[in-house]
Structure formats: structure tokens, C-alpha cells
Scaffold this active site. Structure first.
Site, short mmCIF file in Angstrom:
data_model
loop_
_atom_site.label_atom_id
_atom_site.label_comp_id
_atom_site.label_asym_id
_atom_site.label_seq_id
_atom_site.Cartn_x
_atom_site.Cartn_y
_atom_site.Cartn_z
N GLU A 142 -49.69 59.13 5.78
CA GLU A 142 -50.94 58.92 5.47
C GLU A 142 -51.93 59.67 6.58
OE1 GLU A 142 -54.08 55.13 4.43
OE2 GLU A 142 -52.15 54.88 5.60
N ALA A 277 -49.14 50.37 12.64
CA ALA A 277 -48.08 50.33 11.77
C ALA A 277 -48.55 51.17 10.28
CB ALA A 277 -47.97 48.68 11.41
N MET A 278 -47.55 51.24 9.41
CA MET A 278 -47.80 51.85 8.26
C MET A 278 -47.11 51.34 6.93
SD MET A 278 -49.37 54.48 6.48
CE MET A 278 -49.21 54.59 4.97
N GLU A 279 -48.06 51.08 5.99
CA GLU A 279 -47.50 50.60 4.81
C GLU A 279 -46.80 51.17 3.62
OE1 GLU A 279 -51.72 51.82 3.70
OE2 GLU A 279 -50.63 51.39 5.29
N ASN A 280 -45.61 51.84 4.24
CA ASN A 280 -44.80 52.60 3.21
C ASN A 280 -44.10 51.80 2.44
OD1 ASN A 280 -45.11 55.05 5.04
ND2 ASN A 280 -43.74 53.92 6.45
N HIS A 312 -50.83 42.37 7.71
CA HIS A 312 -51.89 43.48 7.39
C HIS A 312 -50.92 44.40 6.44
CE1 HIS A 312 -55.26 46.30 7.80
NE2 HIS A 312 -54.19 47.16 7.47
N GLU A 313 -49.70 44.89 6.97
CA GLU A 313 -48.92 45.87 6.24
C GLU A 313 -48.55 45.24 4.91
OE1 GLU A 313 -49.50 48.61 7.09
OE2 GLU A 313 -50.56 47.91 8.96
N HIS A 316 -50.94 45.03 2.01
CA HIS A 316 -50.83 46.37 1.54
C HIS A 316 -50.11 46.69 0.39
CE1 HIS A 316 -54.06 48.66 3.76
NE2 HIS A 316 -53.50 48.66 4.82
N GLU A 335 -58.06 49.09 3.30
CA GLU A 335 -57.87 48.71 4.62
C GLU A 335 -58.61 47.48 4.95
OE1 GLU A 335 -55.81 49.56 6.38
OE2 GLU A 335 -55.16 51.56 5.70
#
Length: 876
Positions: A142, A277-280, A312-313, A316, A335
């Protein structure tokens, strides 16, 4: 570069044509960790929607070859051309034929570098307990970085199914979005792992990770296996993250009323990570400090942050992954809602943490940016990848979440949740725009949601609601709250008037909640929508006191008339909820920054609230006093140090210096806040002596020290520390046994007052510290009371070196430290420097930093010499 478009993808040179859409990717990727390279092949099943001569997709920093185009039984090679500026790759059939509507298969081999910029497919490193170095290959796609790992249609509305195969060393672990469905050892000794297909999703949600990793045993959460993946040797730090993840996943399924859209959840701790963090999809990546922890050593704030980020993740997985924004201008759609949902989830996980009260602090950061002339709407046109990167700021996250919370409170939680469910259900696996969300909420609530909310999303800024008494109640009026824009000379007029409080022309539909005590003794409440510049509110009689923004969830500030302010302040501890007292303190400090109130007014208010017992009100009080302390002249600084010391030690005396068994978590956190304030800016010698004893006990003894107090003691010791203390902190940073302790000791190095030690810290940040942390720490260095200018000079002189080393999306965040500089001469130098040094991925954010720096210059010039004076004495 600014490009004007007509709003359609074809008018934007960074957008792909819409005549070909992918349906499925099959990706085989082979990372070579030792050589920091990877090779792979991709096969894309696509649909052609109109006759075309070429296919255009995205590719960047890749070597692509062996392209084949197959359609209708005919396969041919392709001529490849690249446009590095727009990161597009165009393929033309080598035999000159046209591609007709129908199915198309695109095949390509590719190779690239495992970069050190924390984007695309990149390398991360760690050192194990035996001192051996290891490399991990991991991804961050992202917004527009999948194209750096494999050729693809790298836009959010080009959803497809992904099948991934990874060929890796047999002794390493590989993880992707799906679970492993087959694994075989190849003739060369490597292992071939094939992963289950994903759901239909956008490219930015794909992930693959390989390294010396291990995983916890999965927890079953309603039929979904959840586990934590981490580097070897850190399994003891996974328990709290697993607890938070299991709770959040179950709670979100219940709230949304829709099952988890994937097949498994892996929470993956990565040593080097540019974001939080990242919501893969199904393979969520985190900074270690936001997933791994020892609850016996972490502070309440550190544990809360882990729950927040995990929630949060996971939020998503629905808001963003299942239903995705149509284009990057709609980033807020995922977001802001994920931020709203993280607070709601954490509040359910630990109600005693009062998470919605805590959110007031985060909302305040959005208020601060949104009061600038350089603010932006939550949603605005995005043209290029750099524009998309600039969307990841407090306006997208915190302002977006704040206006969503305001709407939820106005509609009522049940009607709001029903609208969210309808939105997700109706648009599952599809892409949406903001109006789709408003339509769903209007259907569930019967309220004119679009009319109310468009002004909050598509207009920058926010209102201040002025409150005056009226014979039958109150008169409310609204105008835009702005700080002003002058950079030199006398303050120039802001929108509608001089200084920061000038009236702007925008009028919002403001959901106002009022609670008031009438002269006849009745307490009344009223809910209204303030849609005009002014309105009278009939409350049935003369008002004794009133709180506007009752409940504290509105995204607006309040300014009471002198009489109403005095009445409510006098009884604030008895008649206001803590979140409402927080708002009173925060709004008053903002008025000081704006030039609409004096520093003396703020000091008088917080002194009257000296018997406060709420953590969050104290955090805002101390934050405001520290802000004034930073811009005061020497005599004023000394007076504020005395005030901070007196307020904090008195409150500590009531709370107790020693933690008590079974006391609330927030009391423990408050003790740490007060202790740090008293021993830091308050310079209390008894507190400093106590801090040193706590620090020595915590580091040299096996006896447990309450984490909030231990963390505060580290800060106090560093603030008064010498070279020996510095060496000890540095050693503790390098040998820390938890991610939180490592960061705690690293940050403590910023607090030392000795100039030579501070210079050592700057050199450490520039050379040794991980690039995920260093830019933020260097930015924080510019806020040092005495050495901020030295930190700025260091960054200025090493600019090229630092910007080459650090991830590009972190440069504007490093520059954020200029907000701590507040002399006119220095601000002029900063302004001139950035006029010649661009920050492409954060140009608007940088402009906001510069403007806020000038706001602080004017605050110092207006109030700096007056702080600490006898209020009865004439101004000099």
C-alpha cells in the site's frame, strides 16, 4: 506537479486504461536473501472489454522479460515499453494483431532487488540471541508498491483472485494471504510452498514473507485459525497480542454481522516496517512493538496501543478488504472507519481504559492541523502515487474517525451499526465511493446523512461554536476556527479577520448536544443540528451554566461568553464529565494559540482544576503547560516549572506515590504522567531522587517495578542525567528484551541536557538506529527545549544523506519536528531551506508543518514575555 483532470481515469496519466481488467493472478516468486534479489513469473487471466492494440499495466524497478499474450488459441510475444514517470508498462503483440474482446492470458517473468526502502518486496534484518544476523524478505504494497514486486494492474478497483507459490530455502518459513495447501522439497534442496487462493481483492492487499520465523499454535476464533508469526526466540511475547486478536476478531464479526471474509488470520511481527501495521488479507504485518509485549513490563499506554493496532487492522478485513474504495481519494472510507472501529473494539476489550476519552487526545492532533490555512478536506482529488502517500495523515485517520464518531452519536449507535452492516453487505467484494456509505446510513436512520456529512468530508477545517446567554436559553453561532497564516511582520488577517480566530465563510451542519442547568434548578438536554451561522436554542428559561458539545464527541470547538465560562469552570469538577472537562481545557489552550485568549487565562483554568483526578484531563493540562513552558522567557519558564511541580506533586500526594494492589490501570498510568511532569519540567529534586532509586531497582534487581512508574523514572533520570547515565541508557537500549523497552530507552536519549551527549544521540539516529524509527526520532529531537536548533542544523546539513537512507514516506514526518522551533530567525531559515528542497511524498504535510511553526513563532512573540508576570502589572 499538479494535473487537472476531468475526474475520469482516462484523463489521468497515472491511471490505467479500463479496457482490460484482471480476473486472476498466479504468481511464482523466488527470493534470494543472501543476494538481496528475487525472480518470479506471473500469469494473469484478464478480460478485454474493447478491441485494443496494446495492454498497459504497472511495473516499477523490475526487469521484465519473456512476455507472452494468449487469446483465442493464439500466443505471441510482446514488445515492452516502460514509462518510469507513471510506472506503467505497455505490451504490444509482436505480430501486430489486435486483441479482441474476451479472455486474455498475460505471462511474464521478472526480477528485482530486495530493497532497503521498506516498500514493495524488501529486506528486513534481525540479530538472534546468539548474535547471528538474519534477513527476512517481506512486503509492503500500500498504496502503489505491488508493482515493485510483480507486474500488475495496481489500482484498488482492479480486484482479482491471487494464487501464490513461493520457492524458498527449506529451513525458512514462508507466509502469504492464504494457508499452505501443498509443500514439496525440490531437487536443489529448496522448498516449494503453494498457498490457497485469496478472495477477490486489490493488489495492495497481497503479501508474501519468508525468513527464519516461527508461529504460535493457532487459536480457533469462530472457526477461523488465528496465530502470531514472529522471528525465532520471541514466542514468550505473543500472549497478549493473541488475546487482543482473538477478542477483536470475535467482536468485529458480531458488530458487523458478517462473517470474517478470509480463511485464516496471521498476525506477523516484522523487525523493519515503515508504518504501524498493514492489513494484508489474512497476513497482517506489524512493527514488533505493536504486537509483541510482556504485559508485566509494558505500560498501560503500550498495551492499549497493541490492542488498538490489532483491532484497526482486523477491522480492515471488512472495511477496506471486503469493501474497497474505488480510488485513493477515498482512503478515508477505510482508514477513518478502521480508526473508529479500533477505538470501539478497545473500549469493549477494556472498558476501564475509557478509550473514547483517550480518543480526545488523538482528535486534538487533527484539530491542530485542521486549524491551518494549509489544511485539506478529508477527501480530495488524488492524481499521482505521491498524492496517495500524502493521504496517510491525521486528517484521514483522526479527523475522519472523529466525524464518524460524531455521526454515530447523533444517529444513535444502533441505527449507525445497521447502516454499516447494510453498506458492507450490499457492496461485498466491490468498490465504493463516499456516497455509497451515506446512502446506506440514510436508509438505516432516515436522517439526511449526506447533507450533514458532505461538509465535514469535502471541506477543510471545522467550526468554533460561540455560546452566549439568551433569555430563554442560549444563542449559538458558528464560524471557522483558524490559526492564521502570517509568516513575517505583524499578524496578517486570516479568513474573515485578524489573527487566528477570524470568522471564515464556511458553515457546517453541526450536530450539537447541549446540557444546561437553568436558574430554576432544572437540568435540561437538547439535541439540534446547527445548520445556519447562528440560532437561538430555547431551553425553557435562563441558563445558570451550560456545556455545549455534551458528551465530548463533536468535531468542533466551543467558546463560551465570559460569564458562562466562569460559571461552568467554577463547577467543572462537579457538573462535567471528564471528557467534557478535557474539551474545556483543550478548547481554552487552542484559543491561546489562536490569539483569542491569553496564556494567563489557560493557567488560571488549569489551576482551578488542580483537584482533577482524570488521566486524560491531566495529560491535556500538562501538555498545555509544557507548550507554554517551551515558548516562555527564562523567568516565565521558571514560574511554569514551579506551577507544574506544585500541581503534579499535589496530585501525586492525593493519588499516592506507591502503586496499590488492584488499583485501576488508569490510576497507574496517571501516576507515571504526574511523576514524569514533576521530575522533568517540574525539576522536583525529591522526585528526581526517587526516580533514580526506581531506575536502579528496575535495572539492577529482579524485583518487579510497576511498568508505568518504571517508564516515567527512565524519563526523569535521563532529563537530569550525566554521561554515566547516558552510557547506561544506551546499553539498555542495545540489550532490551522487549520491543517496548528498546524504544523506551532509545527515546530517553533525546532527553539529556548535555550538548555533547545530544550530538552523540543525533549521530546514533543517523547511522545505527533502524530506518523505521530514525526519521521520527530526529524529528522529535527538534522539540528539545535547549537543543532543538542544533537538531535542525544537523538535519539541514545532512539532508541529502538522510533522505537517501530513510524511506521516502518518512521524510515529511521527520520534518514535522520543525513545529518545535519558534524563533523568527530560525523559522525564516527553515522556510528558505524547504523552498529549495522538495518533499514529493509529503508536500502538503510539509506546508502544514511550516505554517504551524510560524503559528508558534507568533505565539511566542505574543505570550512569551507575559508568562509568569504579575497579572496586575502593566504589559511591557
Amino acid at each position: 506537479m499538479t494535473l487537472l483532470t476531468d475526474g475520469s481515469p482516462n484523463a489521468n496519466p497515472y491511471r490505467l486504461p479500463r479496457d482490460v481488467r484482471p480476473d486472476r493472478y498466479d504468481i511464482v516468486i523466488e527470493p534470494d536473501l543472501d543476494a538481496a534479489r528475487f525472480v518470479g513469473e506471473v500469469h494473469i487471466e484478464a478480460t478485454v472489454h474493447a478491441p485494443i492494440d496494446s495492454v498497459t499495466l504497472n511495473a516499477a524497478e523490475l526487469e521484465c522479460s519473456d512476455v507472452m499474450l494468449s487469446q483465442g488459441g493464439t500466443t505471441s510475444g510482446a514488445e515492452i515499453s516502460f514509462d518510469p514517470e507513471t510506472e506503467r508498462m505497455t505490451l504490444r503483440p509482436a505480430d501486430g494483431r489486435r486483441l479482441e474482446p474476451g479472455n486474455l492470458r498475460i505471462s511474464c517473468t521478472f526480477a528485482g532487488e530486495l530493497n532497503d526502502q521498506l516498500r514493495g518486496f524488501y529486506r528486513s534484518t534481525f540479530v538472534d540471541e546468539a548474535g547471528e544476523a538474519h534477513t527476512i524478505a517481506t512486503t509492503q504494497f500500500e498504496s502503489t508498491n505491488a508493482r515493485r514486486a510483480f507486474p500488475c494492474f495496481d489500482e484498488p478497483d482492479f480486484k482479482a483472485v491471487f494464487g501464490v507459490t513461493m520457492i524458498v530455502p527449506a529451513d525458512l518459513m514462508a507466509v502469504s494471504c492464504g494457508e499452505v495447501v501443498s509443500s514439496e522439497i525440490l531437487a536443489d534442496g529448496r522448498r516449494r510452498d503453494t498457498f490457497a487462493d485469496t478472495m477477490q481483492m486489490s493488489t495492495y492487499l497481497m503479501a508474501f514473507i519468508v525468513g527464519d520465523l516461527e508461529a504460535t499454535e493457532p487459536i480457533d476464533v469462530g472457526g477461523v485459525p488465528l496465530r502470531i508469526v514472529h522471528v525465532r526466540g520471541k514466542s514468550a511475547l505473543t500472549g497478549f497480542g493473541l488475546e487482543a486478536g482473538a477478542f477483536a476478531l470475535a467482536w468485529l464479526v458480531d458488530y458487523y454481522g458478517i462473517g470474517y471474509p478470509g480463511t485464516k488470520v496471521d498476525l506477523i511481527a516484522v523487525p523493519d516496517f515503515a508504518f504501524g501495521a498493514m492489513e494484508n488479507m489474512g497476513a497482517i504485518t506489524f512493527r514488533e512493538t505493536l504486537l509483541l509485549a510482556d504485559p508485566q513490563k509494558a505500560t498501560t499506554a503500550e498495551l492499549l496501543r497493541i490492542v488498538d493496532v490489532v483491532a484497526h487492522e482486523l477491522a480492515h478485513m471488512w472495511f477496506g478488504n471486503l469493501v474497497t474504495m474505488d480510488w485513493w481519494n477515498g482512503i478515508w472510507l477505510k482508514e477513518a472507519f478502521a480508526t473508529f472501529m479500533q477505538v470501539a473494539t478497545t473500549d469493549a476489550f477494556r472498558p476501564e481504559w475509557k478509550r473514547w476519552d483517550e480518543f480526545s487526545i488523538e482528535r486534538g492532533a487533527a484539530f491542530d492541523v485542521d486549524a491551518l490555512s494549509t489544511t485539506r478536506p478529508v477527501e480530495y482529488e488524488v492524481v499521482s502515487p505521491a498524492d496517495a502517500e500524502g493521504m496517510y495523515d491525521v486528517l484521514t485517520y483522526e479527523k475522519g474517525a472523529a466525524v464518524v464518531r460524531m455521526l454515530e452519536q447523533y444517529l444513535g449507535p444502533d441505527r449507525f451499526a445497521a447502516g454499516v452492516h447494510n453498506y458492507l453487505e450490499r457492496h461485498s467484494h466491490a468498490n465504493t465511493t463516499t456516497t455509497d456509505l451515506w446512502d446506506a446510513l440514510e436508509t438505516s436512520s432516515g436522517e439526511p446523512v449526506r447533507t450533514v456529512m458532505d461538509g465535514w468530508i469535502f471541506t477543510g477545517g471545522y467550526p468554533i461554536v460561540s455560546v452566549e446567554p439568551h433569555p430563554s436559553g442560549l444563542t449559538l453561532s458558528q464560524h471557522r476556527f483558524v490559526y492564521g497564516t502570517a509568516r513575517s511582520g505583524a499578524d496578517a488577517a486570516g479568513p474573515g479577520g485578524p489573527g487566528a480566530g477570524g470568522q471564515g465563510s464556511a458553515v457546517w451542519s453541526v450536530p450539537v448536544m447541549v446540557r444546561a442547568r437553568l436558574a430554576d434548578g432544572r437540568t435540561v438536554t437538547e439535541r439540534l443540528l446547527l445548520s445556519d451561522a447562528a440560532a437561538n436554542v430555547d431551553l425553557g428559561g435562563t441558563v445558570e451554566w451550560a456545556v455545549v458539545n455534551a458528551g465530548g464527541h463533536g468535531y468542533y470547538r466551543v467558546r463560551y461568553s465570559a460569564g458562562l465560562l466562569a460559571a461552568v469552570a467554577r463547577q467543572a469538577l462537579e457538573v462535567l464529565e471528564p471528557i467534557e472537562r478535557y474539551g474545556l481545557v483543550d478548547d481554552t489552550y487552542a484559543a491561546v494559540v489562536a490569539g483569542d485568549a491569553s496564556a494567563a487565562e489557560f493557567i488560571g483554568l488549569v489551576t482551578d482544576l488542580g483537584s482533577e483526578t482524570d488521566l486524560h484531563v491531566w495529560q491535556r493540562t500538562i501538555g498545555g503547560l509544557k507548550g507554554l513552558h517551551a515558548i516562555a522567557e527564562p523567568d516565565g519558564r521558571e514560574a511554569l516549572s514551579v506551577l507544574i511541580r506544585d500541581l503534579a506533586t499535589t496530585a501525586l500526594g492525593v493519588l499516592g506515590f506507591e502503586p496499590q494492589p488492584g488499583e485501576p490501570d488508569l490510576d497507574r498510568e496517571l501516576r507515571g504522567v504526574l511523576f514524569e511532569a514533576a521530575g522533568g519540567r517540574g525539576r522536583d529534586e525529591l522526585v528526581r531522587a526517587r526516580a533514580r532509586a526506581i531506575f536502579e531497582n528496575a535495572t539492577d534487581s529482579s524485583d518487579a517495578v510497576e511498568p508505568n512508574l518504571a517508564a516515567a523514572a527512565v524519563q526523569v533520570v535521563a532529563a537530569a542525567g550525566d554521561e554515566t547515565d547516558y552510557g547506561r541508557m544506551l546499553e539498555l537500549y542495545r540489550s532490551a528484551d522487549t520491543p517496548q523497552s528498546e524504544l523506551r530507552y532509545l527515546q530517553s536519549l533525546l532527553l539529556f541536557e548535555d550538548a555533547a551527549l545530544f550530538k552523540r544521540t543525533l549521530e546514533l539516529f543517523a547511522a545505527e538506529v533502524r530506518t523505521q524509527n530514525a526519521p521520527y526520532l530526529l524529528g522529535a529531537a527538534m522539540t528539545h527545549l535547549d537543543h532543538g536548533p542544533a537538531a535542525w542544523a544537523f538535519i539541514r546539513d545532512r539532508w541529502d544523506e538522510l533522505t537517501d537512507r530513510f524511506p521516502q514516506n518518512s521524510i515529511s514526518r521527520m520534518a514535522g519536528g520543525i513545529r518545535g522551533l519558534h524563533t523568527r530567525e530560525l523559522a525564516g531559515e527553515v522556510d528558505a531551506f524547504f523552498a529549495e528542497h522538495e518533499v514529493p511524498q509529503g508536500a502538503l504535510t510539509l506546508a502544514q508543518h511550516i505554517e504551524k511553526m510560524w503559528v508558534n513563532v507568533r505565539l511566542r512573540e505574543r505570550e512569551g514575555a507575559r508568562i509568569g508576570q504579575d497579572p496586575a502589572a502593566p504589559a511591557s
